[in-house]
Motif scaffolding. Structure first.
Motif, PDB file in Angstrom:
ATOM      1  N   ILE A   1     -37.592 -41.683  50.767  1.00  0.00           N
ATOM      2  CA  ILE A   1     -36.206 -41.768  50.270  1.00  0.00           C
ATOM      3  C   ILE A   1     -35.513 -42.903  51.366  1.00  0.00           C
ATOM      4  N   PHE A   2     -34.848 -43.901  50.409  1.00  0.00           N
ATOM      5  CA  PHE A   2     -34.229 -44.675  51.269  1.00  0.00           C
ATOM      6  C   PHE A   2     -33.076 -44.481  51.533  1.00  0.00           C
ATOM      7  N   LEU A   3     -32.423 -44.460  53.518  1.00  0.00           N
ATOM      8  CA  LEU A   3     -30.419 -44.138  53.097  1.00  0.00           C
ATOM      9  C   LEU A   3     -30.241 -45.604  53.179  1.00  0.00           C
ATOM     10  N   LYS A   4     -29.361 -45.632  52.321  1.00  0.00           N
ATOM     11  CA  LYS A   4     -29.099 -46.767  51.690  1.00  0.00           C
ATOM     12  C   LYS A   4     -27.327 -46.919  52.470  1.00  0.00           C
ATOM     13  N   ALA A   5     -26.895 -48.434  53.319  1.00  0.00           N
ATOM     14  CA  ALA A   5     -26.149 -47.841  54.021  1.00  0.00           C
ATOM     15  C   ALA A   5     -25.668 -50.116  54.057  1.00  0.00           C
ATOM     16  N   ALA A   6     -24.800 -49.953  54.240  1.00  0.00           N
ATOM     17  CA  ALA A   6     -23.880 -51.478  54.328  1.00  0.00           C
ATOM     18  C   ALA A   6     -23.820 -51.254  55.535  1.00  0.00           C
ATOM     19  N   SER A   7     -23.816 -52.836  56.293  1.00  0.00           N
ATOM     20  CA  SER A   7     -23.935 -53.778  57.653  1.00  0.00           C
ATOM     21  C   SER A   7     -23.038 -52.697  58.656  1.00  0.00           C
ATOM     22  N   GLU A   8     -22.096 -52.967  57.567  1.00  0.00           N
ATOM     23  CA  GLU A   8     -20.701 -52.298  58.512  1.00  0.00           C
ATOM     24  C   GLU A   8     -20.708 -51.029  58.907  1.00  0.00           C
ATOM     25  N   THR A   9     -21.577 -50.361  58.318  1.00  0.00           N
ATOM     26  CA  THR A   9     -21.459 -48.602  58.542  1.00  0.00           C
ATOM     27  C   THR A   9     -22.532 -48.563  59.156  1.00  0.00           C
ATOM     28  N   ILE A  10     -23.665 -49.438  59.723  1.00  0.00           N
ATOM     29  CA  ILE A  10     -24.787 -49.261  60.419  1.00  0.00           C
ATOM     30  C   ILE A  10     -24.053 -49.789  61.783  1.00  0.00           C
ATOM     31  N   ILE A  11     -23.144 -51.086  62.127  1.00  0.00           N
ATOM     32  CA  ILE A  11     -23.009 -51.498  63.436  1.00  0.00           C
ATOM     33  C   ILE A  11     -21.938 -50.204  63.838  1.00  0.00           C
ATOM     34  N   GLU A  12     -20.903 -49.246  62.486  1.00  0.00           N
ATOM     35  CA  GLU A  12     -20.547 -48.385  63.805  1.00  0.00           C
ATOM     36  C   GLU A  12     -21.331 -47.008  64.165  1.00  0.00           C
ATOM     37  N   ARG A  13     -21.751 -46.762  63.024  1.00  0.00           N
ATOM     38  CA  ARG A  13     -23.250 -45.965  63.615  1.00  0.00           C
ATOM     39  C   ARG A  13     -23.783 -46.491  65.282  1.00  0.00           C
ATOM     40  N   LEU A  14     -24.678 -47.636  65.400  1.00  0.00           N
ATOM     41  CA  LEU A  14     -25.151 -47.952  66.388  1.00  0.00           C
ATOM     42  C   LEU A  14     -23.875 -47.790  67.574  1.00  0.00           C
ATOM     43  N   GLU A  15     -22.817 -48.170  67.306  1.00  0.00           N
ATOM     44  CA  GLU A  15     -21.850 -47.834  68.598  1.00  0.00           C
ATOM     45  C   GLU A  15     -21.512 -46.699  68.838  1.00  0.00           C
TER      46      GLU A  15
ATOM     47  N   TYR B   1     -37.165 -51.763  51.631  1.00  0.00           N
ATOM     48  CA  TYR B   1     -36.499 -50.587  51.644  1.00  0.00           C
ATOM     49  C   TYR B   1     -36.105 -50.150  50.799  1.00  0.00           C
ATOM     50  N   GLU B   2     -35.689 -50.703  48.924  1.00  0.00           N
ATOM     51  CA  GLU B   2     -35.815 -51.005  48.170  1.00  0.00           C
ATOM     52  C   GLU B   2     -36.541 -50.001  47.053  1.00  0.00           C
ATOM     53  N   GLN B   3     -37.893 -50.354  48.099  1.00  0.00           N
ATOM     54  CA  GLN B   3     -39.216 -50.332  46.895  1.00  0.00           C
ATOM     55  C   GLN B   3     -39.151 -47.871  46.959  1.00  0.00           C
ATOM     56  N   ALA B   4     -38.312 -47.891  47.839  1.00  0.00           N
ATOM     57  CA  ALA B   4     -38.572 -46.238  48.065  1.00  0.00           C
ATOM     58  C   ALA B   4     -38.236 -45.779  46.408  1.00  0.00           C
ATOM     59  N   ASP B   5     -38.943 -44.493  46.590  1.00  0.00           N
ATOM     60  CA  ASP B   5     -39.053 -43.712  44.981  1.00  0.00           C
ATOM     61  C   ASP B   5     -37.388 -43.529  45.659  1.00  0.00           C
ATOM     62  N   ILE B   6     -36.852 -43.061  46.302  1.00  0.00           N
ATOM     63  CA  ILE B   6     -35.370 -42.514  45.636  1.00  0.00           C
ATOM     64  C   ILE B   6     -34.381 -43.187  46.873  1.00  0.00           C
ATOM     65  N   VAL B   7     -33.420 -43.752  46.331  1.00  0.00           N
ATOM     66  CA  VAL B   7     -32.351 -44.603  47.119  1.00  0.00           C
ATOM     67  C   VAL B   7     -31.001 -43.774  47.085  1.00  0.00           C
ATOM     68  N   VAL B   8     -30.365 -43.284  47.864  1.00  0.00           N
ATOM     69  CA  VAL B   8     -28.785 -42.705  48.199  1.00  0.00           C
ATOM     70  C   VAL B   8     -28.194 -43.625  49.315  1.00  0.00           C
ATOM     71  N   SER B   9     -27.013 -44.253  48.380  1.00  0.00           N
ATOM     72  CA  SER B   9     -26.234 -44.240  49.339  1.00  0.00           C
ATOM     73  C   SER B   9     -25.645 -43.669  50.592  1.00  0.00           C
ATOM     74  N   VAL B  10     -25.285 -43.817  51.847  1.00  0.00           N
ATOM     75  CA  VAL B  10     -25.374 -43.216  52.535  1.00  0.00           C
ATOM     76  C   VAL B  10     -24.007 -43.442  52.921  1.00  0.00           C
ATOM     77  N   ASP B  11     -22.778 -44.779  52.710  1.00  0.00           N
ATOM     78  CA  ASP B  11     -21.377 -45.102  53.164  1.00  0.00           C
ATOM     79  C   ASP B  11     -20.422 -44.107  53.231  1.00  0.00           C
ATOM     80  N   GLY B  12     -19.458 -44.124  53.926  1.00  0.00           N
ATOM     81  CA  GLY B  12     -18.876 -43.304  53.333  1.00  0.00           C
ATOM     82  C   GLY B  12     -18.953 -41.490  53.590  1.00  0.00           C
ATOM     83  N   LEU B  13     -19.990 -41.674  53.914  1.00  0.00           N
ATOM     84  CA  LEU B  13     -20.446 -40.205  53.852  1.00  0.00           C
ATOM     85  C   LEU B  13     -21.029 -39.254  55.377  1.00  0.00           C
ATOM     86  N   GLU B  14     -19.834 -37.880  55.658  1.00  0.00           N
ATOM     87  CA  GLU B  14     -20.179 -37.536  57.424  1.00  0.00           C
ATOM     88  C   GLU B  14     -21.588 -36.580  56.962  1.00  0.00           C
ATOM     89  N   LEU B  15     -21.902 -36.902  58.333  1.00  0.00           N
ATOM     90  CA  LEU B  15     -22.981 -36.611  58.690  1.00  0.00           C
ATOM     91  C   LEU B  15     -24.249 -35.129  58.014  1.00  0.00           C
TER      92      LEU B  15
END
Ligand code: S3P
Length: 171
Positions: free
Chosen positions: A98-112, A141-155
């Motif tokens: 399962i690929f947790l797909k996030a935009a680079s902005e989301t990733i940078i925010e979370r990494l901060e 990552y896109e080769q995963a069986d399932i792709v789930v977009s996690v942008d804008g989602l709370e944990l």
């Protein structure tokens, strides 16, 4: 057949947090390859990189995968696990990816906000580096069986979305 649920994605995409939530929701145990590596070395990932280098880290990451058996658990993986072709054979042997797909902005925010040290991002312009790594790995990552977009989602809502996505494609 018992299949693990395997979370793939960039550093900061929430694999560990979502994985723990998913484990709680489903009653499955939670396993994390980085934690298994840390236990094997008795050191945090950042020190494994520092002392032994990335190549050794990757060799052990692959070997940890080979020690696992398929089963009803949730597996969070290190963001770089997708880079070795042979790791994919192991991932497919173990379960559903399962690929947790996030935009680079989301990733940078979370990494901060993250406390975990990321040796690959210990550089001045780490945001650029994170973007470049994401771009170079996206097709993997896109080769995963399932792709789930996690942008804008709370944990706290992401695990439910992932669980629904899994349930919609697996029996
Ligand atoms: C890495 C991701 C890290 C860890 C190591 C390398 C990567 O795990 O395995 O620092 O190459 O993307 P997280 O994805 O949990 O941060």
């Amino acid at each position: 057949m018992e299949r693990a649920w395997i979370l793939l994605g960039m550093m900061g995409s929430g694999k560990s947090a979502v994985g723990r939530g998913l484990a709680e929701l489903s009653g499955r145990p939670f396993v994390d390859t980085d934690i298994l590596l840390q236990n094997r070395f008795g050191r945090p990932v950042s020190q494994i990189f520092q002392v032994y280098g990335e190549q050794t880290f990757r060799d052990h990451e692959s070997s940890i995968l080979r020690t696992l058996e398929p089963g009803e658990y949730v597996l969070a993986t290190g963001g770089g696990i997708v880079m070795r072709e042979s790791n994919w054979d192991e991932l497919h042997r173990l379960g559903t990816t399962i690929f947790l797909k996030a935009a680079s902005e989301t990733i940078i925010e979370r990494l901060e906000q993250s406390k975990k040290r990321r040796p690959l991002l210990e550089t001045e312009n780490w945001q650029e580096r994170a973007r470049a790594i994401l771009e170079s790995r996206l097709h993997l990552y896109e080769q995963a069986d399932i792709v789930v977009s996690v942008d804008g989602l709370e944990l706290d809502t992401a695990p439910t979305k992932v669980l629904n996505a899994i349930r919609s494609v697996t029996p």
